[in-house]
Design a protein around this motif. Structure first.
Motif, mmCIF file in Angstrom:
data_model
loop_
_atom_site.group_PDB
_atom_site.id
_atom_site.type_symbol
_atom_site.label_atom_id
_atom_site.label_comp_id
_atom_site.label_asym_id
_atom_site.label_seq_id
_atom_site.Cartn_x
_atom_site.Cartn_y
_atom_site.Cartn_z
ATOM 1 N N ILE A 1 4.038 69.757 107.404
ATOM 2 C CA ILE A 1 2.975 70.200 106.504
ATOM 3 C C ILE A 1 1.868 70.873 107.319
ATOM 4 C CG2 ILE A 1 1.193 69.413 104.928
ATOM 5 C CD1 ILE A 1 3.119 67.170 104.119
ATOM 6 N N PHE B 1 0.576 74.956 107.182
ATOM 7 C CA PHE B 1 -0.774 75.520 107.035
ATOM 8 C C PHE B 1 -1.173 76.328 108.253
ATOM 9 C CE2 PHE B 1 -0.885 72.651 103.582
ATOM 10 C CZ PHE B 1 -1.667 73.328 102.676
ATOM 11 N N PHE C 1 4.706 79.939 100.129
ATOM 12 C CA PHE C 1 4.514 78.545 99.755
ATOM 13 C C PHE C 1 5.324 78.145 98.529
ATOM 14 C CE2 PHE C 1 2.188 74.926 98.094
ATOM 15 C CZ PHE C 1 2.205 74.140 99.208
ATOM 16 N N LEU D 1 1.659 63.377 98.005
ATOM 17 C CA LEU D 1 1.049 64.697 98.228
ATOM 18 C C LEU D 1 0.400 65.225 96.960
ATOM 19 C CD1 LEU D 1 3.644 66.637 100.397
ATOM 20 C CD2 LEU D 1 1.547 65.541 101.106
ATOM 21 N N LEU E 1 -3.811 72.067 95.467
ATOM 22 C CA LEU E 1 -3.113 71.277 96.481
ATOM 23 C C LEU E 1 -4.003 70.959 97.687
ATOM 24 C CD1 LEU E 1 -0.307 70.298 97.529
ATOM 25 C CD2 LEU E 1 -0.151 72.495 98.645
ATOM 26 N N LEU E 2 -4.965 71.844 97.953
ATOM 27 C CA LEU E 2 -5.770 71.652 99.153
ATOM 28 C C LEU E 2 -6.543 70.345 99.130
ATOM 29 C CD1 LEU E 2 -7.044 75.231 99.825
ATOM 30 C CD2 LEU E 2 -5.175 73.984 100.845
ATOM 31 N N ILE F 1 -4.245 67.858 100.386
ATOM 32 C CA ILE F 1 -4.015 68.031 101.821
ATOM 33 C C ILE F 1 -5.238 67.571 102.605
ATOM 34 C CG2 ILE F 1 -3.578 69.745 103.625
ATOM 35 C CD1 ILE F 1 -1.163 69.271 101.956
ATOM 36 N N LEU G 1 -5.222 63.797 102.643
ATOM 37 C CA LEU G 1 -4.141 63.314 103.503
ATOM 38 C C LEU G 1 -4.498 63.532 104.981
ATOM 39 C CD1 LEU G 1 -1.236 62.204 103.400
ATOM 40 C CD2 LEU G 1 -0.486 64.529 103.814
#
Lengths: 353, 616
Positions: A150, A154, A272, B290, B517-518, B521, B524
């Motif tokens: 992951i 990014f 993505f 996630l 989604l950020l 992230i 996480l």
């Protein structure tokens, strides 16, 4: 009978209820749409064809997931970025060749050169990824490489944003790919057919490599049992690198095909969603299974293309096409719940799922 | 170890090239140019220059250290470091040369004249500029080697002092904002000018930090023994004193920091709340979620719909008054818990990475649904929900009629002491800005912290951890893993809901794209970088990952790049996190069969574990 009912777990009850609800929704939606006669047969055919074209791009990316998963049992979450890196870099060659006029004089060779460049770039990115991010963690707990992947995803996205900027860039138009063909009364753009054929050719090539070549044999041996493969004198590291090379090359080629097919252009974020969808396709076909990934890709493309019009429209949901991605993600979750071994996968034991 | 006396040129060149990738890479992605706008020390050093110079310094230091550890000639170490530093400049010089022949800008958007000017140190002539660049980097390599010769006792304070100077240089804008309230303008100019430290201030900070660290290194042990030798009652007293002081500090913090920094602290607080929640699923139960943004979105949308005074609010629909903030918090929490529960059911049978991808799917589904026209009549589609009011408390001043009874209190609220803002809040109950909202977030975080600590030591917490270690073993000793998983998801969702509700009322309007989604992230990343399963780690992680980038706006563009790199590097080098929980630390220590790799080594050559372990 009573004993079985008694043992039925409440989670199973919920999941089965969910299954029934979804099946009923799909049937009702499809029935409503078909009886309403809102769409003609031509429209259905062209929806299926565009689904197949999109699906074959998913399929090519999915092959990369499947190959890596088959051998390392890890989700290479950054595979979508491998796809992006090739497509985005080849764009510059595409613009250059179009400016020089080579695209008009030798369209086939020129596009082939784009694909070659994209494949090489994606390959390099994939191999670097393996070398730097994955190899040192090969023995670590399973979540660790996933988190790394992951992070790498990014990192790659924003690296390429830094390299090439954040604008959407459109591949030059290829005159040879313009126009349509009439299939069963529906006008099908030539580009869709070419995309599909290119994907099939690449897929057959890969299948040949995996099934017939010596390297492919080694790959299959490693995915079967690493220890025994090592005892047979197979260099596992080399096989793993080769797997990433193959997956990267296919993803790069898919990137160029995607650039030709989709008019909205390439961008650092383009990998993505196709990445996640390709993963869905890989799981749908049975992860670790090469023909399965291809089948899964095509299936997902068609479902995604038909789903909004066929099912959601029939259920009375407005602007159903906005929910195209929802269908793909729902498919992902459904497959993971109800058939994690996929359509063609059968030997997927508990430890893999 | 065979201590060959031969001068290993290839080693230095390889190390130099590895270090040289950093300035090349950061130049091409545009980091150098953007960072060059930030001066660390006025007129002396910018952050961009640091990006170019530091790799050489570090590589010189490392190769010299390694060379000498192997008992080789110290003079050759200096030469080697010089060569490594020089080689580190070559990739960048190559970039300059190539760019001179073929303009790379058509492809690499950031290779522009401004960057070239920085790399050529402002010289007109390319040859001159490149020569200066090469010699500067070579000398920094040498300098790094020289540093490695300083005895450890003096070297450590040096490194720490340098780091402190650079950090305070970076944060000088905010140091200025804080100091403004206490120091007059003229004196402040001596310390901070514009956005950077003055040379004088930088030197002063350096000297003070150096001496303090040196002193602590020498005397610290003695002080610690003295403290440990104190009777228990005295120790308790001292502890209580510290805690009270820290508590008071936290209470007046927003008024010390001012509105902008309070906003930053508020965001950090929201992420601490979410991090503590997600930590239950990820850190303790080992369920990589996630899609945490789902809970955040549910909390925010529930709060938005129920409290909005706009047309989408429930109040306008039913013709009643919209609900207030305080009642919304529990409702949002319950709604998020319900969502967590429902979404946990389908993923119960999945393990590890499949679960991660499925939850990622949920997060995206929620966002797409919120964006769609289908749900637009209810939650506003892309336009979002507007007019969400700020929280309010009854105004004590009016209820108790304090203007007559205790005018002194009113006076405190009107004055400009540090307590005035707090008093104002207590008397009138208006949570209008970030400084007031801080208290809500603070209380929320304390509450979540309390619940999380209690859970950590509870029977359920132990079950989660057993499940994380080995699900099969856990279920064979009688743990109902189904229940434990559902519980982990449900409880973990709660704090997401709380954060969502506070967020909605804090920003006043919510849009689907705030819930992408950020967010997942970010949460996480902060858990992992802070240390999985570790509560202090989450606080540290939030401060570092959420707080720092908001302070350094130059970083904003590269925030995700750095997160990505950090995640990878953390997993490779320090998988237990910055502030690991004791359990994980113990495990990691037990796992380590080999001694940790030598720091002087350039590659991370971890011992290969048998591959069979990878397949279980």
């Amino acid at each position: 009978m009573k004993a079985r009912l008694y043992r039925l777990n409440w989670v199973d009850v919920v999941l089965n209820a969910l299954r029934i609800v979804i099946i009923v929704a799909v049937i009702v939606g499809a029935f409503n749409t078909i009886t309403s006669g809102k769409y003609t047969t031509d429209q259905w055919i062209s929806l299926v064809m565009s689904g197949l074209a999109q699906g074959s791009i998913y399929a090519l990316i999915a092959l990369g997931y499947t190959l890596v998963y088959g051998i390392l049992l890890m989700i290479n979450f950054a595979h979508g970025e491998v796809f992006m890196s090739g497509a985005y870099t080849a764009y510059f060659l595409a613009i250059y060749t179009a400016k020089k006029g080579w695209l008009d004089s030798h369209p086939f060779l020129t596009i082939l050169s784009w694909m070659a460049l994209a494949a090489v770039v994606s390959m390099v990115v994939a191999v670097l990824l393996e070398r730097i991010a994955y190899r040192p963690l090969r023995g670590a707990p399973r979540l660790v490489p996933l988190i790394t992947a992951i992070g790498a995803s990014f990192f790659l996205q924003y690296t390429f944003k830094g390299f090439y900027g954040s604008a959407f860039r459109t591949y030059p138009e290829v005159p040879a790919l313009k126009g349509t063909i009439n299939i069963g009364g529906a006008e099908i753009p030539i580009v869709q057919i070419i995309v599909f054929i290119a994907a099939v050719v690449l897929m057959v090539g890969l299948y040949w490599v995996v099934e017939k070549s010596k390297r492919g044999k080694a790959m299959r041996a490693v995915s079967e049992n690493k220890e025994v493969a090592r005892l047979m004198g197979i260099d596992i590291d080399k096989v793993i690198v080769f797997t990433f090379v193959l997956g990267g090359a296919l993803a790069g080629a898919a990137g160029v095909i995607n650039g030709l097919y989709r008019p909205q252009g390439v961008n650092f974020f383009m990998g993505f969603f196709p990445g996640i969808k390709a993963f869905t396709a890989a799981v749908l076909g049975g992860i670790g299974n090469v023909p399965g990934a291809f089948l899964g890709g095509l299936l997902l493309g068609v479902i995604e293309s038909l789903g909004p019009n066929l099912v959601l429209d029939g259920l009375g949901i407005p602007a159903a096409n906005q929910l195209k991605d929802v269908i793909a993600f729902t498919m992902l979750v459904l497959v993971l719940i109800f058939r994690p071994q996929g359509i063609l996968g059968e030997r997927l034991a508990e430890k893999r799922a | 170890m065979s201590a060959t006396k031969r001068f290993d040129l290839r080693y230095f060149i390889r190390a130099g090239l590895l270090a040289g990738i950093v300035p090349l890479y950061t130049s091409v992605i545009g980091m150098v140019e953007v960072f060059n706008k930030r001066e660390v020390v006025k007129g002396m050093l910018t952050l961009g220059e640091m990006l170019v110079i530091f790799p050489s310094l570090v590589v010189g230091y490392l190769v010299a250290l390694k060379w000498r550890r192997e008992g080789k000639n110290p003079f050759l170490a200096l030469v080697g470091a010089l060569i490594a530093g020089f080689v580190a400049s070559l990739p960048t010089v190559l970039l300059i040369l190539v760019n001179d022949r073929i303009p790379l800008r058509d492809m690499f958007v950031n290779v522009n004249p401004a960057l070239m000017e920085i790399l050529l140190v402002g010289q007109e002539q390319m040859a001159q500029g490149a020569f200066i660049l090469m010699s500067v980097l070579a000398v920094s390599g040498l300098l790094g080697a020289v540093v490695s010769f300083i005895p450890y006792r003096f070297r450590r304070p040096l490194v720490i002092a340098l780091v402190v100077v650079i950090l305070s240089g970076l944060l000088s804008e905010f140091i200025k904002q804080v100091l403004q309230q206490f120091i007059e303008r003229g004196a402040l100019k001596q310390i901070v000018q514009g956005k950077s430290l003055t040379t004088k201030a930088a030197a002063a900070i350096f000297v003070v930090t150096y001496l303090t660290t040196l002193f602590w290194d020498v005397k610290g042990q003695a002080i610690r023994t003295r403290y440990n030798a104190m009777p228990a009652s005295r120790k308790k007293q001292a502890g209580r004193l510290w805690k009270t002081m820290f508590g008071i500090f936290l209470l007046i913090l927003p008024w010390v920091l001012g509105p902008y920094l309070s906003e930053v602290i508020d965001n950090v607080g929201l992420y601490i709340i979410m991090g503590l929640g997600l930590n239950i699923a990820v850190g303790w139960a080992g369920l990589l979620d996630l899609g945490y943004v789902t809970n955040f979105a549910v909390g925010a949308y529930i709060a938005g719909v129920l409290t909005s005074t706009g047309p989408l609010g429930l109040g306008a629909r039913l013709g009643t008054d919209p609900l207030g903030f305080w009642i919304i918090i529990p409702i949002s929490i319950l709604a998020a818990m319900f969502t967590g529960f429902v979404l946990a059911l389908p993923v119960l049978r999945m393990r590890g990475d499949y679960l991660a991808i499925a939850t990622l799917g949920f997060g995206e589904i929620i966002r797409l649904l919120a964006l769609s026209d289908w749900l637009k009549p209810y939650i506003g589609g892309a336009q979002g929900i507007l007019f969400i009011p700020k929280p309010e408390l009854p105004a004590l001043a009016e209820i108790l009629n304090l203007a007559d009874r205790a005018p002194a209190l009113i006076e405190i609220a009107k004055g400009d002491s540090l307590l005035a803002g707090l008093m104002n809040l207590i008397l009138y109950g208006q949570f209008s800005g970030p400084q007031e909202l801080y208290y809500i977030i603070f209380v929320g975080a304390l509450f979540v912290l309390f619940v999380a600590t209690r859970l950590n030591n509870s029977r359920t917490g132990r079950q989660w951890m057993a499940m994380r270690e080995d699900e099969d073993a856990a279920s064979s000793v009688g743990i109902n893993t189904t229940t434990a998983k559902v519980l982990a998801f449900t409880v973990s969702a709660a704090s997401g809901g709380m954060a969502g509700a506070i967020f909605a009322s804090k920003v006043g309007t919510i849009f689907p794209n705030s819930f992408n989604l950020l967010v997942s992230i970010n949460v996480l990343s902060l858990i992992i970088i802070g240390g999985m399963g570790s509560i202090p780690g989450i606080v540290v992680g939030s401060l570092a990952l959420i707080g720092l980038p908001e302070l350094l706006r130059e970083f904003a563009e590269f925030r995700l790049l750095l997160y990505g790199a950090l995640l990878v590097v953390m997993m490779l080098v320090r998988p237990e996190g910055l502030w690991p929980s004791p359990v994980i630390r113990r495990e990691m220590a037990a796992d380590e069969e080999e001694p940790p790799p030598d720091m002087g080594e350039m590659q991370t050559s971890q011992p290969m574990r048998p591959l069979s372990e990878a397949s279980d």
